[in-house]
Design a protein around this motif. Structure first.
Motif, PDB file in Angstrom:
ATOM      1  N   ASP A   1       0.911  -1.127  -0.007  1.00  0.00           N
ATOM      2  CA  ASP A   1      -0.105  -0.067  -0.114  1.00  0.00           C
ATOM      3  C   ASP A   1       0.926   1.040  -0.036  1.00  0.00           C
ATOM      4  O   ASP A   1       0.400   2.237  -0.719  1.00  0.00           O
ATOM      5  CB  ASP A   1      -1.130  -0.033   1.262  1.00  0.00           C
ATOM      6  N   GLU A   2       1.826   1.166   0.795  1.00  0.00           N
ATOM      7  CA  GLU A   2       2.952   2.433   0.660  1.00  0.00           C
ATOM      8  C   GLU A   2       3.441   2.408  -0.727  1.00  0.00           C
ATOM      9  O   GLU A   2       3.772   3.766  -1.026  1.00  0.00           O
ATOM     10  CB  GLU A   2       4.180   2.222   1.719  1.00  0.00           C
ATOM     11  N   GLU A   3       3.960   1.565  -1.341  1.00  0.00           N
ATOM     12  CA  GLU A   3       4.380   1.662  -2.602  1.00  0.00           C
ATOM     13  C   GLU A   3       3.417   2.231  -3.697  1.00  0.00           C
ATOM     14  O   GLU A   3       3.856   3.167  -4.340  1.00  0.00           O
ATOM     15  CB  GLU A   3       5.198   0.390  -3.219  1.00  0.00           C
ATOM     16  N   LYS A   4       2.129   1.742  -3.604  1.00  0.00           N
ATOM     17  CA  LYS A   4       1.192   2.388  -4.319  1.00  0.00           C
ATOM     18  C   LYS A   4       0.877   3.869  -4.308  1.00  0.00           C
ATOM     19  O   LYS A   4       0.849   4.642  -5.035  1.00  0.00           O
ATOM     20  CB  LYS A   4      -0.293   1.608  -4.189  1.00  0.00           C
ATOM     21  N   ALA A   5       0.880   4.171  -2.971  1.00  0.00           N
ATOM     22  CA  ALA A   5       0.798   5.646  -2.589  1.00  0.00           C
ATOM     23  C   ALA A   5       1.754   6.422  -3.093  1.00  0.00           C
ATOM     24  O   ALA A   5       1.500   7.523  -3.506  1.00  0.00           O
ATOM     25  CB  ALA A   5       0.648   5.677  -0.899  1.00  0.00           C
ATOM     26  N   ARG A   6       3.096   5.937  -2.884  1.00  0.00           N
ATOM     27  CA  ARG A   6       4.187   6.891  -3.367  1.00  0.00           C
ATOM     28  C   ARG A   6       4.098   6.831  -5.031  1.00  0.00           C
ATOM     29  O   ARG A   6       4.312   7.963  -5.679  1.00  0.00           O
ATOM     30  CB  ARG A   6       5.670   5.790  -3.182  1.00  0.00           C
ATOM     31  N   LEU A   7       3.709   5.781  -5.649  1.00  0.00           N
ATOM     32  CA  LEU A   7       3.567   5.954  -7.228  1.00  0.00           C
ATOM     33  C   LEU A   7       2.568   6.723  -7.552  1.00  0.00           C
ATOM     34  O   LEU A   7       2.538   7.454  -8.603  1.00  0.00           O
ATOM     35  CB  LEU A   7       3.357   4.369  -7.639  1.00  0.00           C
ATOM     36  N   TYR A   8       1.275   6.689  -6.715  1.00  0.00           N
ATOM     37  CA  TYR A   8       0.273   7.680  -7.186  1.00  0.00           C
ATOM     38  C   TYR A   8       0.889   9.229  -6.922  1.00  0.00           C
ATOM     39  O   TYR A   8       0.301   9.923  -7.746  1.00  0.00           O
ATOM     40  CB  TYR A   8      -0.914   7.495  -6.003  1.00  0.00           C
ATOM     41  N   ASP A   9       1.669   9.518  -6.151  1.00  0.00           N
ATOM     42  CA  ASP A   9       1.966  10.834  -5.793  1.00  0.00           C
ATOM     43  C   ASP A   9       3.030  11.080  -7.002  1.00  0.00           C
ATOM     44  O   ASP A   9       2.992  12.333  -7.602  1.00  0.00           O
ATOM     45  CB  ASP A   9       3.113  10.916  -4.518  1.00  0.00           C
ATOM     46  N   ILE A  10       3.922  10.247  -7.238  1.00  0.00           N
ATOM     47  CA  ILE A  10       4.790  10.482  -8.525  1.00  0.00           C
ATOM     48  C   ILE A  10       3.943  10.668  -9.733  1.00  0.00           C
ATOM     49  O   ILE A  10       4.435  11.564 -10.778  1.00  0.00           O
ATOM     50  CB  ILE A  10       5.723   9.273  -8.544  1.00  0.00           C
ATOM     51  N   ALA A  11       2.764   9.889  -9.925  1.00  0.00           N
ATOM     52  CA  ALA A  11       1.941  10.126 -11.199  1.00  0.00           C
ATOM     53  C   ALA A  11       1.718  11.726 -11.315  1.00  0.00           C
ATOM     54  O   ALA A  11       1.565  12.138 -12.219  1.00  0.00           O
ATOM     55  CB  ALA A  11       0.822   9.426 -11.039  1.00  0.00           C
TER      56      ALA A  11
END
Length: 125
Positions: free
Chosen positions: A95-105
């Motif tokens: 979930d942390e990786e997905k949240a970080r990727l969403y931020d990067i998007a």
């Protein structure tokens, strides 16, 4: 730089380095639906930029990202243009990786460009 010219009646051909990109119009607008319309190309630019930006980050961090799937739609346009973007991350991700990727998007260059104050300077030559 992109250079464009009319290829057929309602088809434009753009040259980007060694690549050709086409744009057309739907039949309801008088075209023959030979290629995406300019709005769809803009939506495509945001989708592609999102996918590539996220993948670059995931590669650098070693995330097990299989794909970033993106849907983009211009909901309304005018002084207050609304564009929707749905992002799905596939792969073995926390979930942390997905949240970080969403931020990067949200940091992809096309996203930033579309949210900025844009001025277009034109001249007839």
């Amino acid at each position: 730089m992109v250079e464009g010219k009319r290829k057929e009646n309602l088809v434009a051909e753009m040259s980007v380095r060694e690549h050709k990109v086409h744009a057309g119009l739907a039949e309801k607008l008088g075209g023959k639906d030979e290629a995406p319309d300019p709005h769809e190309l803009l939506e495509s630019a945001l989708a592609a930029c999102t996918i590539l930006t996220v993948q670059l980050y995931a590669n650098r961090k070693g995330y097990k990202l299989e794909s970033t799937d993106v849907k983009v739609k211009i909901e309304s346009e005018g002084p207050e243009t609304q564009i929707s973007r749905e992002i799905t991350f596939r792969g073995e991700l926390s979930d942390e990786e997905k949240a970080r990727l969403y931020d990067i998007a949200g940091r992809c260059p096309i996203h930033r460009l579309l949210e900025s104050k844009v001025t277009i300077t034109s001249k007839m030559v």
